[in-house]
Design an enzyme around this catalytic site. Structure first.
Site: not given
Ligand code: IPD
Length: 323
Positions: A105, A261, A136-137, A134, A139
């Site tokens: 990412e 994700d 840190i999913d 990813d 963040t």
């Molecule tokens: C996010 C998370 C979040 C989702 C967002 C994502 P990130 O990823 O998965 O739950 O609603 O669309 O972008 O930015 O924390 O890696």
């Protein structure tokens, strides 16, 4: 051995017909050898090591790191920890699999268009081994000190997922899967929920990180809320998918997510006996962005597809700009 198998013909010397044939054969052999040299379980082991190491950073620094910058929207955050975790994961994977491709990412420009085209560049031609990461999913949770973030590593061989690892460091929960081998939580086999009725389902969702997506999601939730038991937004798409695989959530639905994700989590759900499609019911591929994952029991999945399509909530509007 791999180096020789992958070596290129000398530059500026056009190959003869016979040489072309032999180059093709060598590439086919190299490709075959990469497919077979590394077993899925060997790949899984290295992904686990990488995910645990990054997970320790996440656990130790949750709530202690400032936002470095925002990306496509003010809701789309990056911290130095995202990049540090990704670098660590990439280093661990590349040490062992130097020829593999890596889609992380943090290497991709902000926004849906950039994310889809970054993935596309790895799909054609198909890669023997592609890591989709990813670091840190979740963040926003991480920055806020909310202990709901995971490391997500999906691995594809020639565009087909073969390994998925999601590590949730706060509860030390390691979700793993290999294609055709089932899904596991901390080494114990896990299965999707046995629920068959939509009215008894608990549904995970996210609002995404732009108003463009949030508006569609709210429309979808308005249609689903009256016919489901409960709705939960945990702030990490990968965690939602791991929870569907573990039978904690029955369904996860969110529009416009990126491959990093959802790739690992999609394999987990399938291997735990569930169903993963886009929001119109088309089977999941690495390119899917509008995802619906469920336990696949009864008519739950098709009922949700119908409700989302009727509500016009099966896809967010196509982005006009970067977000
Ligand atoms: C996010 C998370 C979040 C989702 C967002 C994502 P990130 O990823 O998965 O739950 O609603 O669309 O972008 O930015 O924390 O890696």
């Amino acid at each position: 051995m791999e180096t020789d198998a992958l070596s290129k013909p000398p530059i500026n010397v056009p190959p003869t017909g016979a040489e072309t044939e032999s180059i093709h054969k060598r590439h086919a052999r190299a490709s075959h050898s990469l497919q077979t040299i590394y077993s899925d379980s060997e790949i899984l082991d290295v992904c686990i090591i990488a995910a645990r190491e990054a997970g320790q950073i996440i656990r130790d620094t949750c709530g202690k790191i400032a936002v470095e910058k925002t990306k496509a929207t003010v809701q789309d955050l990056v911290t130095v920890a995202d990049k540090n975790c990704q670098d660590l994961i990439e280093a661990r994977l590349k040490e062992r699999f130097p020829f593999a491709d890596f889609l992380g990412e943090e290497n991709v420009a902000p926004g849906a268009i950039a994310s889809a085209s970054a993935l596309q560049s790895f799909l054609t031609p198909p890669r023997d081994l592609l890591f989709i990461v990813d670091p840190i999913d979740g963040t926003t949770n991480f920055v806020s000190g909310i202990p709901f973030s995971v490391v997500s590593i999906g691995v594809a061989r020639r565009n087909e997922l073969c390994v998925g690892v999601i590590y949730e460091p706060y509860r030390d929960e390691l979700f793993t899967s290999m294609k055709g081998q089932g899904a596991f939580l901390n080494g114990e086999k896990m299965s999707v929920s046995p629920e068959r009725l939509l009215i008894n389902t608990v549904l995970g969702f996210g609002l995404g990180s732009s108003s463009r997506v949030a508006t569609t999601m709210i429309k979808g939730l308005s249609a689903l809320e009256p016919v489901t038991r409960g709705q939960r937004a945990l702030g990490s798409a990968a965690l939602h998918l791991a929870y569907v695989a573990a039978g904690r959530l029955t369904v996860f639905y969110e529009c416009d997510l990126s491959s990093w994700d959802i790739s690992a989590g999609s394999l987990l759900v399938k291997e735990a006996g569930g169903r993963v499609t886009d929001t119109r019911g088309v089977p999941y591929t690495l390119e899917t962005r509008d995802i619906l994952a469920s336990n696949g029991k009864g008519d739950i999945h098709t009922q949700i597809v119908d409700l989302l399509v009727q509500a016009g909530a099966d896809a967010a509007p196509i982005p006009l700009s970067l977000n």
